[in-house]
Design an enzyme around this catalytic site. Structure first.
Site, PDB file in Angstrom:
ATOM      1  N   LEU A 223       0.817  -1.204   0.000  1.00 21.50           N
ATOM      2  CA  LEU A 223       0.000   0.000   0.000  1.00 21.50           C
ATOM      3  C   LEU A 223       0.855   1.261   0.000  1.00 21.50           C
ATOM      4  CD1 LEU A 223      -2.811   1.326   0.190  1.00 21.50           C
ATOM      5  CD2 LEU A 223      -2.603   1.166   2.687  1.00 21.50           C
ATOM      6  N   ASP A 224       0.681   2.089  -1.031  1.00 21.55           N
ATOM      7  CA  ASP A 224       1.348   3.392  -1.144  1.00 21.55           C
ATOM      8  C   ASP A 224       2.866   3.293  -1.105  1.00 21.55           C
ATOM      9  OD1 ASP A 224      -1.161   4.583  -1.247  1.00 21.55           O
ATOM     10  OD2 ASP A 224      -1.244   4.892   0.915  1.00 21.55           O
TER      11      ASP A 224
END
Length: 279
Positions: A223-224
């Site tokens: 994530l990210d």
């Protein structure tokens, strides 16, 4: 100005003596004119080069000579200099999508927007003004996998080169990402790696930050945490509430996303481990 078609040669691999000379010699042998050449050698001795050239050539013959001339381990690809075909994913926020639509309408995007996908129909009226297909594919009453299967079925109609997540507020599964390796670009409303995940402006406000920012990056299974393409910041102070920061941040987000797309669509971005090399 020459009317010959333009092409971009991208090359990366272990550094060695004479790589630039080898490539330029082959291009000259095929009577191709180099417009621009950029290269970089990383600290771990990986060589990267982007060569823009013009002229007519026979693809198989050129690639065969390049491969014979260059040492083993060098990766080569030649792309025509043309607009990329993309599909844009959105949820409810309009600012990044609107920026892309305006740039597209005025031929400033270096891409053709084939369609816009959303899990809400909120932005359909905006998209319809530009004559672009809008696909509302709801996630309600579906598992994440079922929803993504529906997305993939409709995406197969378009076969896009890139997916652009213009404030698409759903986390994609590794199975979905696998279909588009290094071809999904996201805009994150934070100056990564700080304040990942949800509510970054509230996180920033609580920490009393003096700058806010935005990050455009490729999507991977963390994530990210995909390779970063472009970032920018804006000054804030103690007078800014979390809502103020979010409002200011929207301006940064849409500009950073546009900058990142320009780099990617012009074949200026290499990925090396989890970093980008931009030439």
């Amino acid at each position: 100005m020459s009317s010959d078609p333009r092409h971009i040669l991208l090359m990366d691999g272990p550094d060695s003596t004479g790589l630039i000379h080898s490539v330029t010699g082959v291009l000259a042998h095929h009577h191709l004119n180099i417009i621009r050449n950029d290269e970089y050698v990383s600290p771990d001795r990986q060589f990267f080069m982007r060569t823009e050239f013009e002229g007519q050539y026979e693809s198989a013959a050129l690639m065969e000579e390049l491969e014979k001339t260059l040492p083993a381990g060098i990766h080569l690809r030649i792309n025509p200099k043309k607009k990329k075909n993309i599909v844009v994913f959105v949820t409810k926020e309009h600012h990044c999508l609107a920026e892309l639509l305006i740039r597209y309408a005025f031929n400033e995007l270096d891409a053709d927007i084939l369609a816009v996908f959303s899990n809400y129909n909120t932005l359909q009226p905006l998209v319809s003004k530009f004559g672009i297909p809008f696909h509302f594919i709801s996630h309600e009453h579906k598992s994440r996998e079922e929803h993504e299967e529906a997305l993939l079925r409709t995406l197969s109609i378009y076969e896009p080169e890139y997916l652009v997540l213009a404030k698409y507020m759903r986390v994609l599964t590794p199975e979905f990402v696998r279909h588009f390796p290094n071809r999904i670009i996201n805009i994150h409303h934070s100056f990564l790696p700080a304040f990942v995940g949800a509510n970054p402006y509230r996180q920033a406000y609580d920490r009393g930050v003096k700058i806010i920012g935005a990050t455009a990056h490729f999507v991977n299974n963390d994530l990210d945490e995909g390779p970063i393409i472009a970032q920018s910041i804006k000054d804030v102070d103690h007078r800014h509430t979390a809502a103020d920061m979010a409002t200011e941040g929207k301006d940064v987000e849409k500009i950073v996303l546009s900058q990142a797309l320009k780099l990617v669509f012009n074949d200026r971005v290499f990925i090396h481990h989890n970093r980008t090399i931009i030439l």
